[in-house]
Design a protein around this motif. Sequence first.
Motif, short mmCIF file in Angstrom:
data_model
loop_
_atom_site.label_atom_id
_atom_site.label_comp_id
_atom_site.label_asym_id
_atom_site.label_seq_id
_atom_site.Cartn_x
_atom_site.Cartn_y
_atom_site.Cartn_z
N GLN A 49 -2.82 -62.89 -64.94
CA GLN A 49 -2.09 -62.32 -66.07
C GLN A 49 -2.65 -60.91 -66.32
OE1 GLN A 49 -2.44 -64.85 -69.53
NE2 GLN A 49 -4.66 -64.96 -69.41
N MET A 50 -1.77 -59.94 -66.22
CA MET A 50 -2.19 -58.54 -66.29
C MET A 50 -1.58 -57.80 -67.47
SD MET A 50 -4.11 -58.32 -63.58
CE MET A 50 -4.30 -56.57 -63.32
N ASN A 51 -0.67 -58.43 -68.19
CA ASN A 51 0.08 -57.71 -69.22
C ASN A 51 -0.23 -58.14 -70.64
OD1 ASN A 51 1.50 -56.10 -67.32
ND2 ASN A 51 2.75 -57.89 -66.83
N LEU A 52 -1.43 -58.61 -70.89
CA LEU A 52 -1.81 -58.96 -72.25
C LEU A 52 -2.06 -57.69 -73.05
CD1 LEU A 52 -4.33 -61.90 -71.61
CD2 LEU A 52 -1.93 -62.04 -72.26
N PRO A 53 -1.97 -57.78 -74.38
CA PRO A 53 -2.31 -56.60 -75.21
C PRO A 53 -3.75 -56.19 -74.93
CG PRO A 53 -1.39 -58.37 -76.55
CD PRO A 53 -1.58 -58.93 -75.18
N ARG A 54 -4.06 -54.94 -75.21
CA ARG A 54 -5.40 -54.42 -74.98
C ARG A 54 -6.00 -53.86 -76.26
NH1 ARG A 54 -6.92 -53.58 -69.63
NH2 ARG A 54 -5.31 -54.17 -68.14
N VAL A 55 -7.33 -53.86 -76.29
CA VAL A 55 -8.06 -53.27 -77.41
C VAL A 55 -9.25 -52.51 -76.84
CG1 VAL A 55 -9.55 -55.30 -77.80
CG2 VAL A 55 -9.04 -53.74 -79.70
N VAL A 85 -5.74 -69.42 -69.07
CA VAL A 85 -5.60 -68.70 -67.80
C VAL A 85 -6.71 -67.66 -67.66
CG1 VAL A 85 -4.12 -67.16 -66.45
CG2 VAL A 85 -3.11 -69.09 -67.70
N GLY A 86 -7.01 -66.95 -68.73
CA GLY A 86 -8.10 -65.97 -68.71
C GLY A 86 -8.00 -65.01 -67.53
N LEU A 87 -9.09 -64.87 -66.81
CA LEU A 87 -9.15 -63.95 -65.66
C LEU A 87 -8.97 -64.67 -64.33
CD1 LEU A 87 -12.05 -61.66 -66.94
CD2 LEU A 87 -9.66 -61.01 -66.61
N MET A 88 -8.36 -65.85 -64.38
CA MET A 88 -8.10 -66.58 -63.14
C MET A 88 -7.30 -65.72 -62.16
SD MET A 88 -6.93 -70.38 -64.29
CE MET A 88 -8.04 -71.55 -65.00
N CYS A 113 3.03 -67.38 -68.69
CA CYS A 113 1.58 -67.52 -68.43
C CYS A 113 1.32 -68.79 -67.64
CB CYS A 113 0.80 -67.57 -69.75
SG CYS A 113 0.66 -65.99 -70.57
N ALA A 114 1.94 -69.90 -68.05
CA ALA A 114 1.74 -71.17 -67.35
C ALA A 114 2.25 -71.07 -65.92
CB ALA A 114 2.44 -72.30 -68.10
N ALA A 115 3.41 -70.46 -65.75
CA ALA A 115 3.97 -70.30 -64.41
C ALA A 115 3.07 -69.42 -63.55
CB ALA A 115 5.37 -69.71 -64.48
N ALA A 116 2.55 -68.35 -64.14
CA ALA A 116 1.66 -67.45 -63.40
C ALA A 116 0.41 -68.19 -62.95
CB ALA A 116 1.28 -66.25 -64.26
N ALA A 117 -0.18 -68.98 -63.85
CA ALA A 117 -1.39 -69.72 -63.51
C ALA A 117 -1.11 -70.73 -62.40
CB ALA A 117 -1.95 -70.43 -64.73
#
Length: 171
Positions: free
Chosen positions: A47-53, A75-78, A37-41
């Motif tokens: 970040q597109m692969n978080l769990p979903r609900v 990171v959120g929706l950055m 996540c830190a590297a992606a930011a």
Amino acid sequence: MSSMPMFSLTASAMPIARLLRSFLSPLLAYGVALGLCAAAAAQGVPQMNLPRVELQAGMHRIDAQVATAPQERQVGLMHRRDMPMHEGMLFVFEQPATQCFWMRNTLLPLTAAFVADDGTIVNLVDMQPLSEESHCSKRPVRFVLEMNQGWFAKRGLKAGSRLSGKPFAQR
């Protein structure tokens, strides 16, 4: 001179070693995920692969990514360039507190819904892309749902409206 291992496990220590491995493996995986996540930011990758609900706002369905770890929330929706209208991100905090959000590195105009434990929307705030202006909840909350700007207004949802779904189930 014979070489001797720096340490060796006796038969009685083997179960402890297995226990440590079973405990440390998930922590290591979590650490790797946070690092990604830190590297992606840092590289400007969303970040597109978080769990979903799945959440509901009356008859409207929301497919929300769930950000629970501090780095995921940071990171959120950055760096997202687009997001389908029925999708959003649910930020989950450990304890109710005044939650404040900004839009650094966020390219989409968003609306943040600050949500009480029972799913009641406390307040809604429109946020402009790339702004570092802080937008806060009017009272302590554990949940913040970010959606495309205008999503709540187009559906007549406002402070006092209620969301439902697994995160808001009675404890």
